[in-house]
Design a protein around this motif. Structure first.
Motif, short mmCIF file in Angstrom:
data_model
loop_
_atom_site.label_atom_id
_atom_site.label_comp_id
_atom_site.label_asym_id
_atom_site.label_seq_id
_atom_site.Cartn_x
_atom_site.Cartn_y
_atom_site.Cartn_z
N THR A 1 52.01 32.16 22.96
CA THR A 1 52.18 32.84 24.24
C THR A 1 53.18 32.09 25.10
O THR A 1 53.42 30.90 24.91
N ASP A 2 53.74 32.79 26.07
CA ASP A 2 54.69 32.21 27.03
C ASP A 2 54.29 32.71 28.40
O ASP A 2 54.30 33.92 28.66
N ASP A 3 53.90 31.80 29.30
CA ASP A 3 53.42 32.20 30.62
C ASP A 3 54.50 32.12 31.70
O ASP A 3 54.20 32.21 32.89
N THR A 4 55.76 31.99 31.30
CA THR A 4 56.86 32.03 32.27
C THR A 4 56.86 33.39 32.97
O THR A 4 56.59 34.42 32.35
N VAL A 5 57.18 33.40 34.26
CA VAL A 5 57.22 34.66 35.01
C VAL A 5 58.50 35.42 34.66
O VAL A 5 59.62 34.93 34.89
N TYR A 6 58.33 36.60 34.09
CA TYR A 6 59.44 37.49 33.76
C TYR A 6 59.22 38.84 34.42
O TYR A 6 58.11 39.20 34.83
N THR A 7 60.30 39.62 34.53
CA THR A 7 60.23 41.01 34.97
C THR A 7 61.16 41.83 34.08
O THR A 7 61.84 41.29 33.20
N HIS A 8 61.22 43.13 34.36
CA HIS A 8 62.16 43.97 33.62
C HIS A 8 63.62 43.53 33.85
O HIS A 8 64.49 43.86 33.05
N TYR A 9 63.86 42.80 34.93
CA TYR A 9 65.22 42.27 35.14
C TYR A 9 65.54 41.18 34.12
O TYR A 9 66.72 40.89 33.87
N SER A 10 64.51 40.57 33.55
CA SER A 10 64.74 39.55 32.52
C SER A 10 65.35 40.15 31.27
O SER A 10 65.98 39.43 30.48
N LEU A 11 65.18 41.44 31.06
CA LEU A 11 65.81 42.09 29.92
C LEU A 11 67.32 42.03 30.06
O LEU A 11 68.05 41.89 29.06
N LEU A 12 67.80 42.14 31.28
CA LEU A 12 69.24 42.05 31.55
C LEU A 12 69.72 40.61 31.44
O LEU A 12 70.73 40.32 30.78
N SER A 13 69.01 39.69 32.08
CA SER A 13 69.48 38.29 32.09
C SER A 13 69.43 37.68 30.70
O SER A 13 70.29 36.86 30.35
N THR A 14 68.44 38.07 29.90
CA THR A 14 68.36 37.53 28.54
C THR A 14 69.53 37.98 27.70
O THR A 14 70.12 37.19 26.94
N VAL A 15 69.90 39.22 27.84
CA VAL A 15 71.07 39.75 27.12
C VAL A 15 72.35 39.08 27.62
O VAL A 15 73.23 38.72 26.83
N GLN A 16 72.44 38.88 28.92
CA GLN A 16 73.62 38.23 29.48
C GLN A 16 73.76 36.81 28.97
O GLN A 16 74.86 36.36 28.61
N ALA A 17 72.65 36.07 28.91
CA ALA A 17 72.69 34.69 28.43
C ALA A 17 73.07 34.64 26.95
O ALA A 17 73.83 33.76 26.53
N ASN A 18 72.56 35.56 26.18
CA ASN A 18 72.80 35.56 24.73
C ASN A 18 74.26 35.78 24.39
O ASN A 18 74.79 35.17 23.46
N TRP A 19 74.93 36.66 25.15
CA TRP A 19 76.31 37.01 24.82
C TRP A 19 77.33 36.54 25.87
O TRP A 19 78.48 36.96 25.82
N ASN A 20 76.90 35.69 26.82
CA ASN A 20 77.82 35.24 27.88
C ASN A 20 78.47 36.41 28.59
O ASN A 20 79.70 36.46 28.77
N LEU A 21 77.65 37.35 29.03
CA LEU A 21 78.16 38.53 29.70
C LEU A 21 78.34 38.31 31.19
O LEU A 21 77.78 37.38 31.77
N LYS A 22 79.11 39.20 31.80
CA LYS A 22 79.14 39.26 33.25
C LYS A 22 77.79 39.76 33.74
O LYS A 22 76.90 40.10 32.94
N SER A 23 77.62 39.84 35.04
CA SER A 23 76.36 40.32 35.61
C SER A 23 76.60 41.58 36.43
O SER A 23 77.74 41.98 36.67
#
Length: 436
Positions: free
Chosen positions: A294-316
């Motif tokens: 399990t991972d108890d870090t606080v995430y939201t549906h916005y984390s779906l965007l930031s995770t993709v951005q981090a993975n591919w070095n995307l703009k925001s």
């Protein structure tokens, strides 16, 4: 903490919240003989496939598949056997949150980094000068598609679609598809673009793309209104996952060694409680040593965007996807990309169960125009903010006029449409100075 240890705490509570109010007499019936077999139950057959030649390498995954279900409390999903079994194969995100109620604003937020004040499931469209995740992906040459179960044809723009009742033959037709669960069609920059709209596809298209080896890298999947638990129960949705998702987990054309699958819910069922939803990171991109944890870090549906951005070095997008408090990157991705998450103490987690109180262009009771994003923001990908043509960069959140109650004037926001009279062809996307 092991998943089994964590979940045991929820068993007693879940027994009293089985979503009895949502239960129906419907019994799950597979729409096809298999998830990769096209069927007339989906109205139209697929005669096209995508043709994406390039795979853009990500730091942690090369493909991400979002699968969204509906309206279920965390404890209810977490104590259902199928979901318990799936949790042993991945990382259970125990503090993942929906961002508001009801459904549609959450879907919009997942693609646009904001729900723009929406507090209902009405028929909206967002002008073409407002960016979405599609812009960020295409900016780096990353292929994408959305697959919508029981959407009658690719790029369908209608509010809903009622089809032959394949679950109860002989019964009245059933409204299996709802536009409110199809986030990308709401953005004019996608739905009004003749090339982009072809990537809003059906489940028959999904089967065709898998068989032909043409699945894209970023995928959003919405099951129909019974299979996602909206009109039924969590057990019904579990039967759907056993039919559809479980076979795909062993298919390398879908779940390759570099695939991340995010299974989650749009919102919880008990709107008076914090909007915590079941979310599970599975797929072969999840490290073996983290499966069943399990991972108890606080995430939201916005984390779906930031995770993709981090993975591919995307703009925001320069919106809530760059608000570090509500857009933590999934921890195993953050560790490999060098992104530093924000620790949010339990007593400081924002309440995400509020509805209809945020001013915005999609709120008729507190209307303000679309504002430009924070152009100075930096997201998890480290790049600049993506700016679409026609954006009024001077109309910032700080310079917006006071909210106006259009309902008191017997009006609605200009971005709301009538389901009875509006089709995709009726929308004229704004451009240049005509954009708000």
């Amino acid at each position: 903490m092991s998943t089994s240890t964590f979940l045991s705490a929820f068993l007693l509570a879940a027994s009293s919240v089985r979503l009895a109010a949502a239960a129906t007499a419907l019994v799950f019936e597979p729409p096809s003989t298999g998830p990769l077999v096209q069927t007339a139950n989906y109205t139209s057959f697929s005669n096209t496939t995508l043709n994406d030649k390039t795979v853009v390498k990500g730091k942690v995954f090369n493909r991400i598949i979002h699968v969204w279900l509906e309206n279920t409390d965390f404890a209810t999903a977490a104590s259902t056997p199928t979901f318990e079994s799936l949790a042993e194969k991945g990382i259970l995100l125990t503090s993942h949150h929906s961002v508001t109620h009801p459904s549609e604003p959450n879907y919009i937020a997942s693609a646009g980094g904001d729900f723009f004040g929406a507090g209902d499931d009405n028929m909206y469209h967002i002008p073409s000068n407002i960016s979405s995740v599609v812009d960020l992906l295409e900016d780096k040459g990353i292929s994408w598609a959305s697959y919508q179960e029981n959407m009658p044809t690719g790029g369908f723009y209608g509010f809903d679609y009622t089809a032959t009742n394949y679950i109860q033959p002989g019964a009245a037709p059933y409204t299996y598809y709802m536009r409110k669960h199809n986030p990308l069609v709401i953005f004019d920059a996608v739905s009004q673009d003749p090339d982009r709209v072809k990537r809003i596809r059906t489940f028959n298209d999904f089967a065709n793309d898998v068989v032909n080896g043409t699945l894209p890298q970023w995928i959003f999947v919405t099951p129909n209104m019974v299979n996602d638990a909206h009109d039924t129960t969590i057990d019904f949705a579990a039967s759907f996952l056993e039919y559809w998702l479980l076979p795909l987990l062993t298919d390398p054309r879908v779940n390759g060694e570099d695939t991340l699958i995010l299974l989650t819910f749009d919102e919880n069922h008990t709107s008076t409680e914090q909007n915590t939803v079941f979310a599970l990171a599975i797929g072969n991109a999840v490290p073996h040593n983290l499966r069943g944890t399990t991972d108890d870090t606080v995430y939201t549906h916005y984390s779906l965007l930031s995770t993709v951005q981090a993975n591919w070095n995307l703009k925001s997008l320069g919106r809530q996807d760059t608000n570090a408090t509500v857009s933590n990157v999934f921890s195993f991705v953050a560790e490999k990309t060098g992104y530093k998450n924000v620790h949010v103490p339990v007593n400081e987690v924002p309440m995400f169960n509020l509805s209809g109180v945020a001013p915005g262009p999609l709120n008729s009771a507190a209307f303000v125009p679309f504002a430009a994003p924070n152009l100075k923001a930096r997201g998890a990908g480290g790049g600049s903010v993506f700016i679409r043509p026609g954006l009024n960069e001077k109309l910032t959140a700080a310079s917006l006029p006071p909210p106006v109650d259009l309902t008191a004037l017997n009006k609605t926001t200009p971005w709301q449409m009538s389901p009875e009279t509006t089709s995709g062809k009726d929308i004229i996307p704004c451009a240049g100075s005509s954009c708000p």
